[in-house]
Write a protein that holds these residues in place. Sequence first.
Motif, mmCIF file in Angstrom:
data_model
loop_
_atom_site.group_PDB
_atom_site.id
_atom_site.type_symbol
_atom_site.label_atom_id
_atom_site.label_comp_id
_atom_site.label_asym_id
_atom_site.label_seq_id
_atom_site.Cartn_x
_atom_site.Cartn_y
_atom_site.Cartn_z
ATOM 1 N N UNK A 129 0.830 -1.200 0.000
ATOM 2 C CA UNK A 129 0.000 0.000 0.000
ATOM 3 C C UNK A 129 0.868 1.254 0.000
ATOM 4 N N UNK A 130 1.973 1.196 0.726
ATOM 5 C CA UNK A 130 2.899 2.331 0.701
ATOM 6 C C UNK A 130 3.427 2.553 -0.708
ATOM 7 N N UNK A 131 3.769 1.467 -1.382
ATOM 8 C CA UNK A 131 4.336 1.598 -2.724
ATOM 9 C C UNK A 131 3.355 2.266 -3.674
ATOM 10 N N UNK A 132 2.073 1.969 -3.533
ATOM 11 C CA UNK A 132 1.080 2.514 -4.457
ATOM 12 C C UNK A 132 0.887 4.016 -4.278
ATOM 13 N N UNK A 133 1.279 4.557 -3.135
ATOM 14 C CA UNK A 133 1.083 5.987 -2.902
ATOM 15 C C UNK A 133 2.381 6.749 -2.619
ATOM 16 N N UNK A 134 3.506 6.088 -2.843
ATOM 17 C CA UNK A 134 4.796 6.670 -2.484
ATOM 18 C C UNK A 134 5.091 7.968 -3.245
ATOM 19 N N UNK A 160 10.127 -2.997 0.090
ATOM 20 C CA UNK A 160 10.721 -1.976 0.953
ATOM 21 C C UNK A 160 12.028 -1.462 0.370
ATOM 22 N N UNK A 161 12.811 -2.360 -0.204
ATOM 23 C CA UNK A 161 14.067 -1.964 -0.839
ATOM 24 C C UNK A 161 13.813 -0.969 -1.979
ATOM 25 N N UNK A 162 12.799 -1.224 -2.784
ATOM 26 C CA UNK A 162 12.477 -0.306 -3.887
ATOM 27 C C UNK A 162 12.105 1.077 -3.354
ATOM 28 N N UNK A 163 11.331 1.109 -2.293
ATOM 29 C CA UNK A 163 10.889 2.388 -1.749
ATOM 30 C C UNK A 163 12.059 3.207 -1.216
ATOM 31 N N UNK A 182 15.694 9.941 -5.768
ATOM 32 C CA UNK A 182 14.946 11.124 -6.193
ATOM 33 C C UNK A 182 15.110 12.325 -5.264
ATOM 34 N N UNK A 183 15.374 12.075 -3.990
ATOM 35 C CA UNK A 183 15.389 13.166 -3.022
ATOM 36 C C UNK A 183 16.727 13.373 -2.335
ATOM 37 N N UNK A 184 17.576 12.378 -2.347
ATOM 38 C CA UNK A 184 18.783 12.401 -1.512
ATOM 39 C C UNK A 184 18.404 12.637 -0.048
ATOM 40 N N UNK A 185 17.240 12.132 0.325
ATOM 41 C CA UNK A 185 16.755 12.324 1.691
ATOM 42 C C UNK A 185 17.460 11.382 2.646
ATOM 43 N N UNK A 186 17.574 11.811 3.885
ATOM 44 C CA UNK A 186 18.062 10.942 4.940
ATOM 45 C C UNK A 186 16.920 10.018 5.368
ATOM 46 N N UNK A 243 19.775 -1.161 6.739
ATOM 47 C CA UNK A 243 21.240 -1.098 6.788
ATOM 48 C C UNK A 243 21.820 -0.916 5.393
ATOM 49 N N UNK A 244 21.284 -1.632 4.420
ATOM 50 C CA UNK A 244 21.773 -1.543 3.034
ATOM 51 C C UNK A 244 21.692 -0.118 2.505
ATOM 52 N N UNK A 245 20.662 0.608 2.911
ATOM 53 C CA UNK A 245 20.466 1.968 2.399
ATOM 54 C C UNK A 245 20.979 3.043 3.354
ATOM 55 N N UNK A 246 21.688 2.636 4.379
ATOM 56 C CA UNK A 246 22.288 3.602 5.294
ATOM 57 C C UNK A 246 21.289 4.332 6.160
#
Length: 215
Positions: free
Chosen positions: A65-70, A110-113, A120-124, A158-161
């Motif tokens: 559901x998160x993916x559909x509205x991310x 979750x990895x895709x998100x 796209x954002x370089x967000x933390x 962890x993979x995505x820091x």
Amino acid sequence: MQINDDDTLLFIGDSITDAGRDRADSTSLGHGYVHEIARTLRERAHDGPGPRVVNRGIGGNRVYDLESRWAADVIGHRPTVVTVKIGINDTWRLYDSGLVSPVHEFEACLDRLLADTVRQLSARLVVITPFLLPVTPDQEGWFEDLSPRTDAVLRTATHHGAQIVRADLVLPRAAQDRPAAELAPDGVHPSPLGHRLIADAWLAAVGAGAPAAQR
């Protein structure tokens, strides 16, 4: 991680994040851990209202559901810090509805998100682990599905820091000194004290600090 007054903090997840927010009001934060974090940060702001805080939790959501509205609910707000709290419904629906969420598919989603957010954002990133405080005998059996799912959340974060908030450790530790139902009456949804403990753990993890919840 340092939180600055000009940051935009976006929180997304299920009902634990939603916490009764008014979805007709884009500024509503609900009455849970997001509200507690925002209140603490406002109190500690140097000048002005402190960081902008956005709550995009929706009760009942699974990771798909998160993916559909991310794109609309995360990327569109251009946040500088994104916090994700997801996973318990992917387990819960198995036991109350027979709806399967294979852990490897959950992890890939979750990895895709997280990857998309960084790209796209370089967000933390901040990831809060799912947790369960069993209050009925049948809930003890949920860990067969939840434990490997929690491991998947930890691997992906962890993979995505991402900064990791171990709600799966904080709340059970608190439950050693009080009945589990005092922290989460149904084993899943936190009480005000449970939400405050999650907020304090988030503030500590990101380096913002917070006074301990009232015991």
